[in-house]
Design a protein around this motif. Structure first.
Motif, PDB file in Angstrom:
ATOM      1  N   VAL A 110       0.865  -1.170   0.000  1.00 43.41           N
ATOM      2  CA  VAL A 110       0.000   0.000   0.000  1.00 43.41           C
ATOM      3  C   VAL A 110       0.904   1.224   0.000  1.00 43.41           C
ATOM      4  CG1 VAL A 110      -0.227   0.008   2.511  1.00 43.41           C
ATOM      5  CG2 VAL A 110      -1.910   1.179   1.117  1.00 43.41           C
ATOM      6  N   SER A 111       0.645   2.160  -0.892  1.00 43.33           N
ATOM      7  CA  SER A 111       1.557   3.268  -1.105  1.00 43.33           C
ATOM      8  C   SER A 111       1.264   4.445  -0.191  1.00 43.33           C
ATOM      9  CB  SER A 111       1.469   3.742  -2.564  1.00 43.33           C
ATOM     10  OG  SER A 111       2.269   4.886  -2.752  1.00 43.33           O
ATOM     11  N   ALA A 112       2.298   4.899   0.529  1.00 43.87           N
ATOM     12  CA  ALA A 112       2.251   6.185   1.226  1.00 43.87           C
ATOM     13  C   ALA A 112       2.922   7.184   0.298  1.00 43.87           C
ATOM     14  CB  ALA A 112       2.968   6.104   2.566  1.00 43.87           C
TER      15      ALA A 112
ATOM     16  N   GLY B  44     -10.199  12.437  10.536  1.00 42.61           N
ATOM     17  CA  GLY B  44      -8.872  12.362  11.122  1.00 42.61           C
ATOM     18  C   GLY B  44      -8.292  10.973  11.185  1.00 42.61           C
ATOM     19  N   ALA B  45      -9.079   9.930  10.873  1.00 47.58           N
ATOM     20  CA  ALA B  45      -8.572   8.563  10.912  1.00 47.58           C
ATOM     21  C   ALA B  45      -7.837   8.236   9.606  1.00 47.58           C
ATOM     22  CB  ALA B  45      -9.704   7.579  11.153  1.00 47.58           C
ATOM     23  N   VAL B  46      -7.057   7.150   9.634  1.00 49.87           N
ATOM     24  CA  VAL B  46      -6.240   6.751   8.483  1.00 49.87           C
ATOM     25  C   VAL B  46      -6.878   5.524   7.832  1.00 49.87           C
ATOM     26  CG1 VAL B  46      -3.961   5.963   7.727  1.00 49.87           C
ATOM     27  CG2 VAL B  46      -4.158   7.693   9.530  1.00 49.87           C
ATOM     28  N   TYR B  47      -6.958   5.544   6.500  1.00 52.94           N
ATOM     29  CA  TYR B  47      -7.633   4.484   5.758  1.00 52.94           C
ATOM     30  C   TYR B  47      -6.762   4.017   4.595  1.00 52.94           C
ATOM     31  CZ  TYR B  47     -11.816   6.010   8.234  1.00 52.94           C
ATOM     32  OH  TYR B  47     -12.724   6.328   9.215  1.00 52.94           O
ATOM     33  N   VAL B  48      -7.009   2.796   4.163  1.00 54.12           N
ATOM     34  CA  VAL B  48      -6.448   2.305   2.910  1.00 54.12           C
ATOM     35  C   VAL B  48      -7.516   2.466   1.842  1.00 54.12           C
ATOM     36  CG1 VAL B  48      -5.667   0.269   1.638  1.00 54.12           C
ATOM     37  CG2 VAL B  48      -4.799   0.711   3.940  1.00 54.12           C
ATOM     38  N   LEU B  49      -7.139   3.081   0.721  1.00 56.80           N
ATOM     39  CA  LEU B  49      -8.048   3.351  -0.382  1.00 56.80           C
ATOM     40  C   LEU B  49      -7.613   2.585  -1.613  1.00 56.80           C
ATOM     41  CD1 LEU B  49      -8.153   7.261  -0.087  1.00 56.80           C
ATOM     42  CD2 LEU B  49      -9.650   5.635   1.061  1.00 56.80           C
ATOM     43  N   ARG B  50      -8.594   2.184  -2.411  1.00 59.36           N
ATOM     44  CA  ARG B  50      -8.308   1.628  -3.732  1.00 59.36           C
ATOM     45  C   ARG B  50      -8.745   2.666  -4.766  1.00 59.36           C
ATOM     46  NH1 ARG B  50      -8.335  -3.732  -6.133  1.00 59.36           N
ATOM     47  NH2 ARG B  50      -9.135  -4.627  -4.205  1.00 59.36           N
ATOM     48  N   ARG B  51      -7.797   3.117  -5.581  1.00 55.84           N
ATOM     49  CA  ARG B  51      -8.080   4.061  -6.659  1.00 55.84           C
ATOM     50  C   ARG B  51      -7.760   3.369  -7.968  1.00 55.84           C
ATOM     51  NH1 ARG B  51      -4.355   9.116  -6.631  1.00 55.84           N
ATOM     52  NH2 ARG B  51      -2.921   7.501  -7.383  1.00 55.84           N
ATOM     53  N   ASP B  52      -8.819   2.926  -8.660  1.00 52.58           N
ATOM     54  CA  ASP B  52      -8.636   2.086  -9.846  1.00 52.58           C
ATOM     55  C   ASP B  52      -7.773   0.881  -9.468  1.00 52.58           C
ATOM     56  OD1 ASP B  52     -10.222   3.689 -11.446  1.00 52.58           O
ATOM     57  OD2 ASP B  52      -8.550   4.974 -12.029  1.00 52.58           O
ATOM     58  N   THR B  53      -6.545   0.817  -9.978  1.00 54.31           N
ATOM     59  CA  THR B  53      -5.675  -0.316  -9.661  1.00 54.31           C
ATOM     60  C   THR B  53      -4.607   0.048  -8.621  1.00 54.31           C
ATOM     61  OG1 THR B  53      -4.269   0.264 -11.542  1.00 54.31           O
ATOM     62  CG2 THR B  53      -5.977  -1.385 -11.911  1.00 54.31           C
ATOM     63  N   ASP B  54      -4.716   1.223  -8.003  1.00 48.51           N
ATOM     64  CA  ASP B  54      -3.740   1.657  -7.008  1.00 48.51           C
ATOM     65  C   ASP B  54      -4.283   1.458  -5.597  1.00 48.51           C
ATOM     66  OD1 ASP B  54      -2.032   2.460  -8.988  1.00 48.51           O
ATOM     67  OD2 ASP B  54      -2.668   4.553  -8.937  1.00 48.51           O
ATOM     68  N   LEU B  55      -3.369   1.182  -4.672  1.00 52.12           N
ATOM     69  CA  LEU B  55      -3.700   1.162  -3.255  1.00 52.12           C
ATOM     70  C   LEU B  55      -2.961   2.291  -2.559  1.00 52.12           C
ATOM     71  CD1 LEU B  55      -3.600  -2.625  -2.233  1.00 52.12           C
ATOM     72  CD2 LEU B  55      -5.602  -1.167  -2.501  1.00 52.12           C
ATOM     73  N   LEU B  56      -3.669   3.068  -1.752  1.00 49.59           N
ATOM     74  CA  LEU B  56      -3.096   4.212  -1.054  1.00 49.59           C
ATOM     75  C   LEU B  56      -3.453   4.140   0.420  1.00 49.59           C
ATOM     76  CD1 LEU B  56      -4.264   7.006  -3.519  1.00 49.59           C
ATOM     77  CD2 LEU B  56      -1.934   6.151  -3.342  1.00 49.59           C
ATOM     78  N   VAL B  57      -2.590   4.711   1.262  1.00 51.99           N
ATOM     79  CA  VAL B  57      -2.930   4.897   2.671  1.00 51.99           C
ATOM     80  C   VAL B  57      -2.910   6.403   2.937  1.00 51.99           C
ATOM     81  CG1 VAL B  57      -0.521   4.519   3.395  1.00 51.99           C
ATOM     82  CG2 VAL B  57      -2.374   4.340   5.067  1.00 51.99           C
ATOM     83  N   LYS B  58      -4.059   6.941   3.402  1.00 53.86           N
ATOM     84  CA  LYS B  58      -4.195   8.385   3.573  1.00 53.86           C
ATOM     85  C   LYS B  58      -5.065   8.687   4.788  1.00 53.86           C
ATOM     86  CE  LYS B  58      -1.871   9.567  -0.104  1.00 53.86           C
ATOM     87  NZ  LYS B  58      -0.565  10.277   0.020  1.00 53.86           N
ATOM     88  N   ARG B  59      -4.948   9.915   5.268  1.00 54.95           N
ATOM     89  CA  ARG B  59      -5.802  10.394   6.351  1.00 54.95           C
ATOM     90  C   ARG B  59      -7.012  11.095   5.723  1.00 54.95           C
ATOM     91  NH1 ARG B  59      -4.502  10.462  11.469  1.00 54.95           N
ATOM     92  NH2 ARG B  59      -2.268  10.300  11.001  1.00 54.95           N
ATOM     93  N   LEU B  60      -8.201  10.777   6.199  1.00 50.01           N
ATOM     94  CA  LEU B  60      -9.429  11.322   5.626  1.00 50.01           C
ATOM     95  C   LEU B  60     -10.125  12.238   6.627  1.00 50.01           C
ATOM     96  CD1 LEU B  60     -10.955   8.156   3.897  1.00 50.01           C
ATOM     97  CD2 LEU B  60      -9.388   9.854   2.932  1.00 50.01           C
ATOM     98  N   SER B  61     -10.683  13.329   6.120  1.00 46.35           N
ATOM     99  CA  SER B  61     -11.411  14.284   6.956  1.00 46.35           C
ATOM    100  C   SER B  61     -12.551  14.882   6.145  1.00 46.35           C
ATOM    101  CB  SER B  61     -10.492  15.413   7.445  1.00 46.35           C
ATOM    102  OG  SER B  61      -9.395  14.913   8.160  1.00 46.35           O
ATOM    103  N   TRP B  62     -13.649  15.217   6.828  1.00 48.12           N
ATOM    104  CA  TRP B  62     -14.763  15.907   6.196  1.00 48.12           C
ATOM    105  C   TRP B  62     -14.598  17.410   6.355  1.00 48.12           C
ATOM    106  CZ3 TRP B  62     -17.442  13.163   3.020  1.00 48.12           C
ATOM    107  CH2 TRP B  62     -17.757  11.825   3.282  1.00 48.12           C
ATOM    108  N   SER B  63     -14.879  18.163   5.298  1.00 48.57           N
ATOM    109  CA  SER B  63     -14.904  19.619   5.398  1.00 48.57           C
ATOM    110  C   SER B  63     -16.307  20.061   5.803  1.00 48.57           C
ATOM    111  CB  SER B  63     -14.521  20.273   4.066  1.00 48.57           C
ATOM    112  OG  SER B  63     -15.573  20.119   3.129  1.00 48.57           O
ATOM    113  N   VAL B  64     -16.471  21.334   6.148  1.00 48.38           N
ATOM    114  CA  VAL B  64     -17.780  21.840   6.562  1.00 48.38           C
ATOM    115  C   VAL B  64     -18.793  21.818   5.416  1.00 48.38           C
ATOM    116  CG1 VAL B  64     -16.877  23.252   8.424  1.00 48.38           C
ATOM    117  CG2 VAL B  64     -17.024  24.208   6.124  1.00 48.38           C
ATOM    118  N   THR B  65     -18.301  21.774   4.176  1.00 55.44           N
ATOM    119  CA  THR B  65     -19.197  21.746   3.017  1.00 55.44           C
ATOM    120  C   THR B  65     -19.534  20.326   2.574  1.00 55.44           C
ATOM    121  OG1 THR B  65     -17.300  21.864   1.498  1.00 55.44           O
ATOM    122  CG2 THR B  65     -18.307  23.955   2.199  1.00 55.44           C
TER     123      THR B  65
END
Length: 225
Positions: free
Chosen positions: A88-90, A155-176
């Motif tokens: 999983v790519s950072a 603020g939590a960290v997740y593993v995402l699948r983007r097409d054929t890529d795997l990513l590890v990123k921190r996710l947050s919601w904006s006010v919008t």
């Protein structure tokens, strides 16, 4: 709940704040994913917990599809957790052609925190490549991902699948309502997903972006590489 150690212990094992758990005991509605954790921790059936009907005890033997039979739990001292051979790519992405191939990590039960032990049935291990999540995660760290925990907690960290890529990123919601995908390394700029596309993660199966699961634990050497 008393047999499982009381409210504080159950809340910790379920990874739920004690104040939130107390609200559940007072009658606040419980989400299905959290109710399932509570049932597992307390050793009761989800049906009985939700309705008060049926068998109280959870079934001793769980039936799973052959493709899901990737966790062999040793009740004495060790547990086995599937480890995907893909990384999983950072960073900008790691090609995930072999994401369905796995080996097994054997680790002592005593070395694992309660949150890991309470989620063994849905965990996978993945190796981190890259530096975009440092200092939280470093290259070659092994992370444990709960594949049933896909609801975004800001603020939590997740593993995402983007097409054929795997990513590890921190996710947050904006006010919008937009979804902010960020790295802990300030050298990497955050990305923003519109509210409409963010809803697609949950309503339309997430294509071409999907949440694999939330990172709940890491193994690695402390400090920079």
């Amino acid at each position: 709940m008393d047999d499982a150690g009381g409210p504080k212990a159950v809340a910790q094992l379920c990874d739920v704040p004690l104040s939130t758990f107390s609200g559940y005991l007072s009658g606040r509605e419980v989400k299905l994913s959290i109710a399932s954790r509570i049932a597992d921790v307390c050793g009761v059936s989800l049906d009985w917990l939700a309705t008060g009907r049926g068998q109280i005890e959870a079934h001793a033997i769980r039936t799973v599809e052959p493709a899901q039979e990737v966790i062999a739990e040793n009740l004495n001292s060790n547990v086995s957790i599937p480890q995907y051979t893909g990384n999983v790519s950072a960073g900008n992405g790691s090609y995930a052609t072999n994401v369905d191939s796995y080996a097994v990590i054997n680790i002592g039960r005593d070395a694992l925190p309660p949150i890991v032990l309470s989620r063994l049935s849905s965990l996978v291990a993945v190796t981190v490549r890259g530096d975009s999540m440092s200092p939280s995660l470093y290259d070659c760290d092994t992370i444990f991902v709960d594949t049933k925990d896909c609801e975004i907690i800001t603020g939590a960290v997740y593993v995402l699948r983007r097409d054929t890529d795997l990513l590890v990123k921190r996710l947050s919601w904006s006010v919008t309502g937009d979804l902010i995908v960020s790295s802990d390394n300030p050298l990497y700029k955050p990305e923003q997903i519109s509210a409409a596309k963010a809803r697609q993660l949950f309503e339309d199966g997430g294509f071409p972006i999907a949440i694999v699961g939330r990172v709940i634990w890491r193994m690695g050497i402390m400090g920079a590489r």
